[in-house]
Scaffold this motif. Sequence first.
Motif, PDB file in Angstrom:
ATOM      1  N   THR A 471      12.630   7.008  56.897  1.00 19.65           N
ATOM      2  CA  THR A 471      12.784   7.471  55.424  1.00 19.65           C
ATOM      3  C   THR A 471      11.551   8.249  54.622  1.00 19.65           C
ATOM      4  OG1 THR A 471      12.273   5.184  54.592  1.00 19.65           O
ATOM      5  CG2 THR A 471      14.519   5.779  55.153  1.00 19.65           C
ATOM      6  N   ASN A 472      10.918   9.074  55.573  1.00 20.18           N
ATOM      7  CA  ASN A 472       9.728   9.704  54.874  1.00 20.18           C
ATOM      8  C   ASN A 472      10.297  10.589  53.953  1.00 20.18           C
ATOM      9  OD1 ASN A 472       8.097   8.094  56.586  1.00 20.18           O
ATOM     10  ND2 ASN A 472       7.901   9.461  58.394  1.00 20.18           N
ATOM     11  N   VAL A 473       9.437  10.972  53.138  1.00 15.65           N
ATOM     12  CA  VAL A 473       9.890  12.158  52.088  1.00 15.65           C
ATOM     13  C   VAL A 473       8.346  12.687  51.637  1.00 15.65           C
ATOM     14  CG1 VAL A 473      11.949  11.001  51.232  1.00 15.65           C
ATOM     15  CG2 VAL A 473       9.659  10.412  50.149  1.00 15.65           C
ATOM     16  N   PRO A 474       8.473  14.133  51.478  1.00 18.22           N
ATOM     17  CA  PRO A 474       7.156  14.682  50.518  1.00 18.22           C
ATOM     18  C   PRO A 474       6.986  14.003  49.379  1.00 18.22           C
ATOM     19  CG  PRO A 474       9.038  16.213  50.686  1.00 18.22           C
ATOM     20  CD  PRO A 474       9.593  14.954  51.343  1.00 18.22           C
ATOM     21  N   PHE A 475       5.651  14.071  48.868  1.00 15.56           N
ATOM     22  CA  PHE A 475       5.440  13.657  47.751  1.00 15.56           C
ATOM     23  C   PHE A 475       4.270  14.743  47.191  1.00 15.56           C
ATOM     24  CE2 PHE A 475       3.888  11.138  44.281  1.00 15.56           C
ATOM     25  CZ  PHE A 475       5.131  10.217  43.902  1.00 15.56           C
ATOM     26  N   GLN A 476       4.764  16.012  46.400  1.00 18.08           N
ATOM     27  CA  GLN A 476       3.898  17.059  46.206  1.00 18.08           C
ATOM     28  C   GLN A 476       3.998  17.225  44.504  1.00 18.08           C
ATOM     29  OE1 GLN A 476       6.081  20.177  48.363  1.00 18.08           O
ATOM     30  NE2 GLN A 476       5.742  19.055  50.304  1.00 18.08           N
ATOM     31  N   THR A 477       3.674  18.356  44.108  1.00 20.32           N
ATOM     32  CA  THR A 477       3.223  18.718  42.563  1.00 20.32           C
ATOM     33  C   THR A 477       4.570  18.180  41.737  1.00 20.32           C
ATOM     34  OG1 THR A 477       1.643  20.302  43.571  1.00 20.32           O
ATOM     35  CG2 THR A 477       2.559  20.209  40.990  1.00 20.32           C
ATOM     36  N   ASN A 478       5.699  18.633  42.219  1.00 20.27           N
ATOM     37  CA  ASN A 478       7.056  18.200  41.414  1.00 20.27           C
ATOM     38  C   ASN A 478       7.076  16.967  41.257  1.00 20.27           C
ATOM     39  OD1 ASN A 478       7.421  21.113  41.156  1.00 20.27           O
ATOM     40  ND2 ASN A 478       9.048  21.280  42.571  1.00 20.27           N
ATOM     41  N   ASP A 479       6.863  16.084  42.296  1.00 22.25           N
ATOM     42  CA  ASP A 479       6.906  14.590  42.198  1.00 22.25           C
ATOM     43  C   ASP A 479       6.047  13.938  41.292  1.00 22.25           C
ATOM     44  OD1 ASP A 479       9.225  14.819  44.159  1.00 22.25           O
ATOM     45  OD2 ASP A 479       7.530  15.380  45.698  1.00 22.25           O
ATOM     46  N   PHE A 480       4.845  14.478  41.360  1.00 23.44           N
ATOM     47  CA  PHE A 480       3.780  13.790  40.648  1.00 23.44           C
ATOM     48  C   PHE A 480       3.952  14.171  38.775  1.00 23.44           C
ATOM     49  CE2 PHE A 480       1.045  14.221  44.385  1.00 23.44           C
ATOM     50  CZ  PHE A 480       0.633  12.816  44.573  1.00 23.44           C
ATOM     51  N   ILE A 481       4.580  15.358  38.851  1.00 25.10           N
ATOM     52  CA  ILE A 481       4.997  15.609  37.444  1.00 25.10           C
ATOM     53  C   ILE A 481       6.093  14.843  36.903  1.00 25.10           C
ATOM     54  CG2 ILE A 481       5.896  17.413  35.781  1.00 25.10           C
ATOM     55  CD1 ILE A 481       4.281  19.670  37.598  1.00 25.10           C
ATOM     56  N   ILE A 482       7.056  14.518  37.521  1.00 28.49           N
ATOM     57  CA  ILE A 482       8.351  13.917  37.381  1.00 28.49           C
ATOM     58  C   ILE A 482       7.880  12.505  37.337  1.00 28.49           C
ATOM     59  CG2 ILE A 482      10.702  13.168  38.074  1.00 28.49           C
ATOM     60  CD1 ILE A 482      10.797  16.065  39.221  1.00 28.49           C
ATOM     61  N   LEU A 483       7.259  12.029  38.210  1.00 26.50           N
ATOM     62  CA  LEU A 483       6.644  10.627  38.126  1.00 26.50           C
ATOM     63  C   LEU A 483       5.789  10.427  36.750  1.00 26.50           C
ATOM     64  CD1 LEU A 483       6.242   7.795  39.631  1.00 26.50           C
ATOM     65  CD2 LEU A 483       3.915   8.645  40.452  1.00 26.50           C
ATOM     66  N   ALA A 484       4.990  11.229  36.377  1.00 24.67           N
ATOM     67  CA  ALA A 484       4.342  11.227  35.173  1.00 24.67           C
ATOM     68  C   ALA A 484       5.088  10.931  33.696  1.00 24.67           C
ATOM     69  CB  ALA A 484       3.393  12.056  34.853  1.00 24.67           C
ATOM     70  N   VAL A 485       6.227  11.971  33.681  1.00 28.48           N
ATOM     71  CA  VAL A 485       7.522  11.780  32.963  1.00 28.48           C
ATOM     72  C   VAL A 485       8.202  10.474  32.855  1.00 28.48           C
ATOM     73  CG1 VAL A 485       9.504  12.864  32.015  1.00 28.48           C
ATOM     74  CG2 VAL A 485       7.621  14.317  33.040  1.00 28.48           C
ATOM     75  N   TRP A 486       8.386  10.104  34.306  1.00 30.12           N
ATOM     76  CA  TRP A 486       9.108   8.926  34.423  1.00 30.12           C
ATOM     77  C   TRP A 486       8.286   7.534  33.675  1.00 30.12           C
ATOM     78  CZ3 TRP A 486      10.160   5.711  39.491  1.00 30.12           C
ATOM     79  CH2 TRP A 486      10.672   4.752  39.249  1.00 30.12           C
ATOM     80  N   GLY A 487       7.028   7.490  33.954  1.00 36.07           N
ATOM     81  CA  GLY A 487       6.442   6.575  33.460  1.00 36.07           C
ATOM     82  C   GLY A 487       5.816   6.561  32.023  1.00 36.07           C
ATOM     83  N   MET A 488       5.720   7.750  31.402  1.00 38.29           N
ATOM     84  CA  MET A 488       5.528   8.108  29.980  1.00 38.29           C
ATOM     85  C   MET A 488       6.802   7.731  29.284  1.00 38.29           C
ATOM     86  SD  MET A 488       4.978  11.772  28.130  1.00 38.29           S
ATOM     87  CE  MET A 488       6.535  12.123  28.558  1.00 38.29           C
ATOM     88  N   LEU A 489       8.120   8.055  29.682  1.00 34.26           N
ATOM     89  CA  LEU A 489       9.205   7.663  29.047  1.00 34.26           C
ATOM     90  C   LEU A 489       9.396   6.013  29.178  1.00 34.26           C
ATOM     91  CD1 LEU A 489      11.771  10.208  30.376  1.00 34.26           C
ATOM     92  CD2 LEU A 489      11.078   9.935  27.918  1.00 34.26           C
ATOM     93  N   ALA A 490       9.116   5.287  30.131  1.00 29.68           N
ATOM     94  CA  ALA A 490       9.568   3.959  30.355  1.00 29.68           C
ATOM     95  C   ALA A 490       8.356   3.336  29.683  1.00 29.68           C
ATOM     96  CB  ALA A 490       8.887   3.628  32.087  1.00 29.68           C
ATOM     97  N   VAL A 491       6.838   3.692  29.446  1.00 34.48           N
ATOM     98  CA  VAL A 491       5.940   3.096  28.646  1.00 34.48           C
ATOM     99  C   VAL A 491       6.179   3.414  26.968  1.00 34.48           C
ATOM    100  CG1 VAL A 491       3.437   3.031  27.809  1.00 34.48           C
ATOM    101  CG2 VAL A 491       4.105   3.182  30.308  1.00 34.48           C
ATOM    102  N   SER A 492       6.942   4.552  26.766  1.00 24.91           N
ATOM    103  CA  SER A 492       7.197   4.667  25.288  1.00 24.91           C
ATOM    104  C   SER A 492       8.272   3.874  24.949  1.00 24.91           C
ATOM    105  CB  SER A 492       7.593   6.241  25.050  1.00 24.91           C
ATOM    106  OG  SER A 492       6.215   6.952  25.468  1.00 24.91           O
ATOM    107  N   GLY A 493       9.441   3.779  25.802  1.00 29.06           N
ATOM    108  CA  GLY A 493      10.672   2.965  25.317  1.00 29.06           C
ATOM    109  C   GLY A 493      10.004   1.383  25.155  1.00 29.06           C
ATOM    110  N   ILE A 494       9.415   0.877  26.436  1.00 27.78           N
ATOM    111  CA  ILE A 494       9.171  -0.430  26.215  1.00 27.78           C
ATOM    112  C   ILE A 494       8.109  -0.843  24.981  1.00 27.78           C
ATOM    113  CG2 ILE A 494       7.811  -2.294  27.280  1.00 27.78           C
ATOM    114  CD1 ILE A 494       8.402  -0.937  30.066  1.00 27.78           C
TER     115      ILE A 494
END
Length: 565
Positions: A471-494
Amino acid sequence: MGLLRLLVLALLASQPEVVGGAETVGNSSEGLLEFSMGTFRYFELNRPFPEEAILRHISSNVTFLIFQIHSQYQNTTISFSKTPLPNTSGTGTDKGLVFILRPEQSMCTWYLETLDAEPVQNVAIPLSYSGRDPIPGGCNLEFDLDIDPNIYLEYNFFETTIKFAPANLGYARGTDPPPCDIGTGRDSRWRLQYDVYQYFLPENDLTEEGLLQHLQRMAEVPQVVANAIKVVTLTANDKTSVSFSSLRGQGVIYNVIVWDPFLNTSAAYVPAHTYACSFEETEGNCSSLGRVSSKVFFTLFALLGLFICFFGHRFWKTGFIFMGFFFYVLITRLTPIKYDVRLILTAIAGSVGGIFLVAAWWRFGILLLCMLCVGLVLGFLVSSVTFFTPLGNLKIFRDDGVFWVTFSCIAVLIPVVFMGCLRILNILTCGFIGSYSVVLAVDSYLYTSLSYITLNVLKRALNTDFRGAFTNVPFQTNDFIILAVWGMLAVSGITLQIRRERGQPIFPPHPYKLWKRERERRVTNILDPSYHIPPLRERLYGRLTQIKEFFQKEQPAGERTPLLL
């Protein structure tokens, strides 16, 4: 005619090479392509004009050659003769032939053609190997070619499978090849090992130029080792077949390096690539991956997720996720219903689950049941993230029993750990689950590997063969950006929900209890103005009477005398 042929060869040889060791050359008027050893060459094939490829000045220490040709999605045919035969030719997007050299031979020829109506852009290269190097596909018993260095690739929605023929030991020119299956000792092909490599193209890159450029990094042994990821090493006793998770719309190149540990020599098979989708289909092709139904479903799901992320502590909506996931798995495995219908039924079932959870809390105030569902949803995400890491590729987890028991234990552990602080559990679930719904919505418009956190688990639940896939997947620029958005939304909501709930009760009392308490207060307190408000039934009856009188016909004015009997 011969003089003209020599002039054409001289002109081709004088053309400059481009960066990366590849020549950009068009078709020649004589249908002849001159190649140099170890040098890539671009060219175009047309249906009515087959080409002859020639390689000259082959060194005497070279024992065999592998000539390979690549295109993006249009098939090309490579053959030893002008008339292609099943055992002397190959047709596909990534094909190659092994040429065993005779003593004193210094020139080789191949024939290239395409049956596609449109011109096909190709890149090709001849590679040389010595008598000490193993021969890829030298012990082929499954495919058409006598010596088959090709990787055969098949894919579906769930997995991509590559197959290749076993290799043989190398041997000098003019000698007989070693037997394939007479013995299994140290002097036979059974000592060979196979390293399987995987290389990811840039995300959302479907261009032909990008693919042909990156294929050059996967043709020769040193470049494959330097640029690709080694997934697994197979021995001669293992089955020459490996499965991977299909990454729809993501370009992936696979190659196999056969290694002789006794002589410390190696050789590369012909690399194969896939996007796990079709460029030629009119609907659902590689350029338009997301279905309209998927975009609508996950967009609405993301809006619900954002509401949960910032306001979910006072609303019970995770029942939708809990019920929807299991219902989708159930109807997919047991019924042949189409995808769009499954999405509609999943939304309906999820809504019923959410309503049931809300009703149970509203009427009975069953907090533990609600928090169990909430904790299991968060546990599902945590367990999915755990198996999204390289831990999920361990051989022990290919057993379904071990996998699902471990997965369930991690999922159940989350509500157990947070049983003493239910408010924190609910807020954390709202923050992480609600924000992750945005990631799923983004994936329906733009590829991101983060969607496979849960998609891999869904594939495992729907398809039993997926248990053996890497189940290997690439982890590239788009993924880092979306990961940052996910973390920002989660921290803000909590953070927002924790600050808003500071000083408030751990959980608000359920509405039925409040309503019942208010009704009792009205009955006992005559000083309360609401005490004099008529009951709901009388108020509804009075309202209906007013509406009825409004539509009645007005009586004429004047004196009316009743009849005397």
